[in-house]
Design a protein around this motif. Structure first.
Motif, mmCIF file in Angstrom:
data_model
loop_
_atom_site.group_PDB
_atom_site.id
_atom_site.type_symbol
_atom_site.label_atom_id
_atom_site.label_comp_id
_atom_site.label_asym_id
_atom_site.label_seq_id
_atom_site.Cartn_x
_atom_site.Cartn_y
_atom_site.Cartn_z
ATOM 1 N N GLY A 1 26.856 22.131 22.688
ATOM 2 C CA GLY A 1 27.377 22.376 21.346
ATOM 3 C C GLY A 1 27.921 23.775 21.117
ATOM 4 O O GLY A 1 28.302 24.100 19.996
ATOM 5 N N ASN A 2 27.963 24.612 22.143
ATOM 6 C CA ASN A 2 28.458 25.979 21.989
ATOM 7 C C ASN A 2 29.750 26.164 22.760
ATOM 8 O O ASN A 2 29.970 25.524 23.787
ATOM 9 C CB ASN A 2 27.424 26.994 22.488
ATOM 10 N N PHE A 3 30.592 27.058 22.260
ATOM 11 C CA PHE A 3 31.811 27.402 22.977
ATOM 12 C C PHE A 3 32.095 28.884 22.803
ATOM 13 O O PHE A 3 31.559 29.546 21.928
ATOM 14 C CB PHE A 3 33.006 26.547 22.518
ATOM 15 N N GLY A 4 32.928 29.393 23.697
ATOM 16 C CA GLY A 4 33.297 30.803 23.653
ATOM 17 C C GLY A 4 34.802 30.956 23.607
ATOM 18 O O GLY A 4 35.545 30.145 24.165
ATOM 19 N N ILE A 5 35.229 31.995 22.913
ATOM 20 C CA ILE A 5 36.645 32.362 22.867
ATOM 21 C C ILE A 5 36.718 33.743 23.502
ATOM 22 O O ILE A 5 36.097 34.692 23.009
ATOM 23 C CB ILE A 5 37.164 32.395 21.421
ATOM 24 N N VAL A 6 37.452 33.868 24.614
ATOM 25 C CA VAL A 6 37.463 35.112 25.382
ATOM 26 C C VAL A 6 38.873 35.504 25.793
ATOM 27 O O VAL A 6 39.771 34.659 25.891
ATOM 28 C CB VAL A 6 36.582 34.996 26.648
ATOM 29 N N GLN A 7 39.041 36.786 26.023
ATOM 30 C CA GLN A 7 40.264 37.325 26.612
ATOM 31 C C GLN A 7 39.845 38.509 27.469
ATOM 32 O O GLN A 7 38.905 39.234 27.124
ATOM 33 C CB GLN A 7 41.247 37.770 25.529
ATOM 34 N N PHE A 8 40.544 38.716 28.590
ATOM 35 C CA PHE A 8 40.167 39.752 29.535
ATOM 36 C C PHE A 8 41.360 40.606 29.936
ATOM 37 O O PHE A 8 42.504 40.153 29.915
ATOM 38 C CB PHE A 8 39.574 39.131 30.811
ATOM 39 N N ASN A 9 41.063 41.843 30.337
ATOM 40 C CA ASN A 9 42.030 42.722 30.981
ATOM 41 C C ASN A 9 41.517 42.917 32.401
ATOM 42 O O ASN A 9 40.366 43.312 32.603
ATOM 43 C CB ASN A 9 42.133 44.060 30.257
ATOM 44 N N ILE A 10 42.368 42.630 33.378
ATOM 45 C CA ILE A 10 41.965 42.665 34.781
ATOM 46 C C ILE A 10 42.748 43.767 35.489
ATOM 47 O O ILE A 10 43.979 43.738 35.511
ATOM 48 C CB ILE A 10 42.237 41.311 35.462
ATOM 49 N N LEU A 11 42.033 44.762 36.042
ATOM 50 C CA LEU A 11 42.650 45.851 36.801
ATOM 51 C C LEU A 11 42.633 45.474 38.270
ATOM 52 O O LEU A 11 41.584 45.183 38.838
ATOM 53 C CB LEU A 11 41.901 47.164 36.584
ATOM 54 N N LEU A 12 43.830 45.503 38.886
ATOM 55 C CA LEU A 12 43.976 45.100 40.282
ATOM 56 C C LEU A 12 44.209 46.311 41.172
ATOM 57 O O LEU A 12 44.591 47.382 40.699
ATOM 58 C CB LEU A 12 45.120 44.097 40.386
ATOM 59 N N SER A 13 43.983 46.145 42.462
ATOM 60 C CA SER A 13 44.001 47.274 43.388
ATOM 61 C C SER A 13 45.388 47.832 43.660
ATOM 62 O O SER A 13 45.524 49.016 43.951
ATOM 63 C CB SER A 13 43.326 46.880 44.704
ATOM 64 N N ASP A 14 46.437 46.995 43.584
ATOM 65 C CA ASP A 14 47.786 47.492 43.868
ATOM 66 C C ASP A 14 48.833 46.574 43.247
ATOM 67 O O ASP A 14 48.501 45.536 42.680
ATOM 68 C CB ASP A 14 48.013 47.631 45.382
ATOM 69 N N LYS A 15 50.102 46.967 43.367
ATOM 70 C CA LYS A 15 51.199 46.212 42.749
ATOM 71 C C LYS A 15 51.370 44.826 43.359
ATOM 72 O O LYS A 15 51.684 43.867 42.656
ATOM 73 C CB LYS A 15 52.507 46.998 42.859
ATOM 74 N N ASP A 16 51.146 44.712 44.671
ATOM 75 C CA ASP A 16 51.260 43.402 45.325
ATOM 76 C C ASP A 16 50.235 42.426 44.769
ATOM 77 O O ASP A 16 50.535 41.244 44.559
ATOM 78 C CB ASP A 16 51.081 43.534 46.840
ATOM 79 N N THR A 17 49.029 42.906 44.527
ATOM 80 C CA THR A 17 47.981 42.049 43.970
ATOM 81 C C THR A 17 48.326 41.656 42.544
ATOM 82 O O THR A 17 48.084 40.520 42.130
ATOM 83 C CB THR A 17 46.619 42.760 44.023
ATOM 84 N N LYS A 18 48.925 42.578 41.784
ATOM 85 C CA LYS A 18 49.335 42.243 40.416
ATOM 86 C C LYS A 18 50.406 41.155 40.433
ATOM 87 O O LYS A 18 50.342 40.199 39.651
ATOM 88 C CB LYS A 18 49.861 43.474 39.686
ATOM 89 N N GLU A 19 51.374 41.268 41.327
ATOM 90 C CA GLU A 19 52.415 40.245 41.444
ATOM 91 C C GLU A 19 51.797 38.891 41.816
ATOM 92 O O GLU A 19 52.185 37.852 41.275
ATOM 93 C CB GLU A 19 53.452 40.657 42.486
ATOM 94 N N GLU A 20 50.845 38.916 42.734
ATOM 95 C CA GLU A 20 50.171 37.679 43.130
ATOM 96 C C GLU A 20 49.409 37.087 41.945
ATOM 97 O O GLU A 20 49.424 35.876 41.721
ATOM 98 C CB GLU A 20 49.214 37.942 44.299
ATOM 99 N N ALA A 21 48.740 37.936 41.165
ATOM 100 C CA ALA A 21 47.978 37.471 40.002
ATOM 101 C C ALA A 21 48.893 36.819 38.972
ATOM 102 O O ALA A 21 48.537 35.804 38.361
ATOM 103 C CB ALA A 21 47.225 38.631 39.377
ATOM 104 N N GLU A 22 50.073 37.399 38.788
ATOM 105 C CA GLU A 22 51.026 36.833 37.832
ATOM 106 C C GLU A 22 51.525 35.462 38.290
ATOM 107 O O GLU A 22 51.849 34.614 37.465
ATOM 108 C CB GLU A 22 52.188 37.800 37.628
ATOM 109 N N LYS A 23 51.562 35.238 39.602
ATOM 110 C CA LYS A 23 51.972 33.938 40.134
ATOM 111 C C LYS A 23 50.830 32.930 40.143
ATOM 112 O O LYS A 23 51.059 31.727 40.185
ATOM 113 C CB LYS A 23 52.517 34.100 41.555
#
Length: 141
Positions: free
Chosen positions: A61-83
């Motif tokens: 009967g419970n639920f959560g509403i969440v949002q996160f900011n994720i810091l990645l190690s480099d630009k390649d990882t950020k591009e991968e995360a966006e995909k």
């Protein structure tokens, strides 16, 4: 007298070597600290924000509403995360849904979910790692 000069010489050499070693290690720590701290621009460049996610919790009967900011190690990882947004979203939902409302209440609950997401999201990416996860929105019902 010759023996006293040798002892003083050895003590002076030991002090010089010890001082040099201390200086070296202290400088190494300062440089490592400078390298690990990112500027605000670098943090913005290497992080992504998730959508607002609503999911059921392990407690009935419970639920959560969440949002996160994720810091990645480099630009390649950020591009991968966006995909891989679907995989990131699925990992977040599975992680949040594994907790009960009681486990998530308070600062320790937020810290626990952040740490769990760092581990889980690092497994999602082939390149790089997740440096940290911050909860930017958090509501429990």
């Amino acid at each position: 007298m010759g023996k006293l000069k040798k002892i003083i010489g050895v003590v002076i050499i030991a002090i010089v070597i010890g001082g040099g070693a201390a200086f070296y290690f202290l400088q190494k720590d300062v440089k490592a600290e400078e390298e690990t701290s990112l500027s605000a621009e670098e943090v913005a460049e290497l992080s992504i924000d998730t959508d607002i996610i609503t999911t059921n919790l392990a407690s009935s009967g419970n639920f959560g509403i969440v949002q996160f900011n994720i810091l990645l190690s480099d630009k390649d990882t950020k591009e991968e995360a966006e995909k891989r947004t679907a995989e990131v979203r699925a990992a977040i939902i599975a992680t949040v849904a594994s907790f009960t409302k009681e486990e998530l209440i308070g600062e320790s609950g937020i810290t626990m979910i952040e740490e769990e997401l760092v581990t889980r999201l690092t497994e999602v990416f082939e390149k790089g790692t997740v440096e940290r996860v911050l909860v930017t929105e958090f509501k429990l019902q």
